[in-house]
Design a protein around this motif. Structure first.
Motif, mmCIF file in Angstrom:
data_model
loop_
_atom_site.group_PDB
_atom_site.id
_atom_site.type_symbol
_atom_site.label_atom_id
_atom_site.label_comp_id
_atom_site.label_asym_id
_atom_site.label_seq_id
_atom_site.Cartn_x
_atom_site.Cartn_y
_atom_site.Cartn_z
ATOM 1 N N THR A 117 -33.826 25.070 4.699
ATOM 2 C CA THR A 117 -33.975 24.377 5.648
ATOM 3 C C THR A 117 -34.470 23.055 5.310
ATOM 4 N N ALA B 228 -29.065 27.690 2.399
ATOM 5 C CA ALA B 228 -29.284 28.353 2.981
ATOM 6 C C ALA B 228 -30.965 27.560 3.916
ATOM 7 N N SER C 83 -31.025 23.744 9.044
ATOM 8 C CA SER C 83 -30.447 23.575 8.017
ATOM 9 C C SER C 83 -29.744 23.570 7.095
ATOM 10 N N ARG D 222 -36.048 22.110 11.253
ATOM 11 C CA ARG D 222 -36.256 23.223 11.306
ATOM 12 C C ARG D 222 -34.713 23.626 10.816
#
Length: 285
Positions: A99, A97, A157, A155
């Protein structure tokens, strides 16, 4: 960043026994600083247990070993301080979950919190931030991971990373701490032939930079110092398969992994301090 000096790794008759038998036994190893060491064997043959024992995370049952001149099991805590784990299932896994940026920021903060000197902690905030960013960039470069090329840059994940990208991220996180020994589990798991070659090229480059690398795999690359765990007699060679006692007799039976949290007679193979370190590796301590 100055390249860390790798830790020499030696072992003689090194073994770890659990409630259902030996996870590994009779390990013999003599690797110089900056070596690429491959722990080769099928899943369930004690590969991960050996990796964790040589990095001070599991307490051996017999024999002796030294990492960077530090004796095991007497100096397990000290060995943990000079070693770092890449991906090890159940010990140092990436959070799907999170990044890429969150993982990197968390590891840099932990590094500063637990390993920073008092003088470093008293530096101006801007200077500390710049130093952390430099350490992150250096680690990413060493791991061959360019966040700008990911689908959503930093960013992105973890769940959206390819297997090789996730391996590179795990290695980068470990290298932020500038360890003398880097340990990686399941190096070639779920990789194509081309990706496997890239993974070994990455780990070889880390070793060439001065950091000793200890990598679990199903097939060792040519030229690596190889330790085989497929049998109860385990030895090491440079670049070729080892001939073990069980190989010579024609009888081999992989030992079951020990339940390290339940057997008192092996002196709590995973100690409380080792457990704390393991959680710190994931950034959850």
């Amino acid at each position: 960043m100055d390249s860390p000096h790798g830790a020499a790794v030696t072992a003689e008759d090194f073994g770890l026994k659990g409630p259902r038998g030996w996870a590994f036994r009779g390990v013999r190893l003599d690797a110089p600083p900056g070596a690429l060491i491959a722990i080769e064997g099928p899943s369930g043959s004690g590969r991960t247990c050996l990796l964790l024992a040589l990095t001070g995370r599991m307490r051996p049952s017999e024999g002796r070993a030294e990492v960077g001149g530090l004796r095991l099991p007497r100096q397990m805590a000290a060995v943990r301080r000079i070693s770092a784990l890449g991906p090890v299932p159940g010990v140092s896994e990436l959070d799907p979950a999170f990044t890429v940026a969150e993982h990197l920021r968390e590891r840099a903060l932990l590094q500063r919190r637990y390993d920073g000197s008092l003088r470093a902690l008293l530096r101006p905030r801007a200077e500390r931030t710049a130093a952390a960013r430099n350490r992150i960039d250096t680690a990413l470069d060493a791991a061959g991971l360019d966040p700008a090329k990911l689908p959503k840059a930093e960013r992105t994940s973890v769940r959206d990373l390819e297997r090789l990208e996730a391996l590179r991220l795990s290695v980068a996180l470990a290298l932020i701490g500038r360890p003398r020994l880097l340990a990686v589990d399941d190096t070639d798991l779920k990789l194509s032939d081309a990706e496997r070659a890239e993974a070994w090229e990455l780990l070889r480059s880390v070793a060439d930079s001065g950091t000793t690398v200890l990598a679990v795999c199903s097939q060792a690359p040519v030229g690596a110092i190889t330790v085989r765990t497929a049998t109860t007699g385990t030895s090491a060679t440079s670049g070729t398969a080892a001939i073990t006692e069980a190989d010579a007799s024609g009888a081999s039976a992989p030992a079951e992994a020990p339940e390290v949290t339940t057997e008192k007679t092996t002196a709590e193979k995973t100690t409380e301090e080792g457990t704390a370190d393991a959680f710190a590796e994931t950034g959850r301590a």
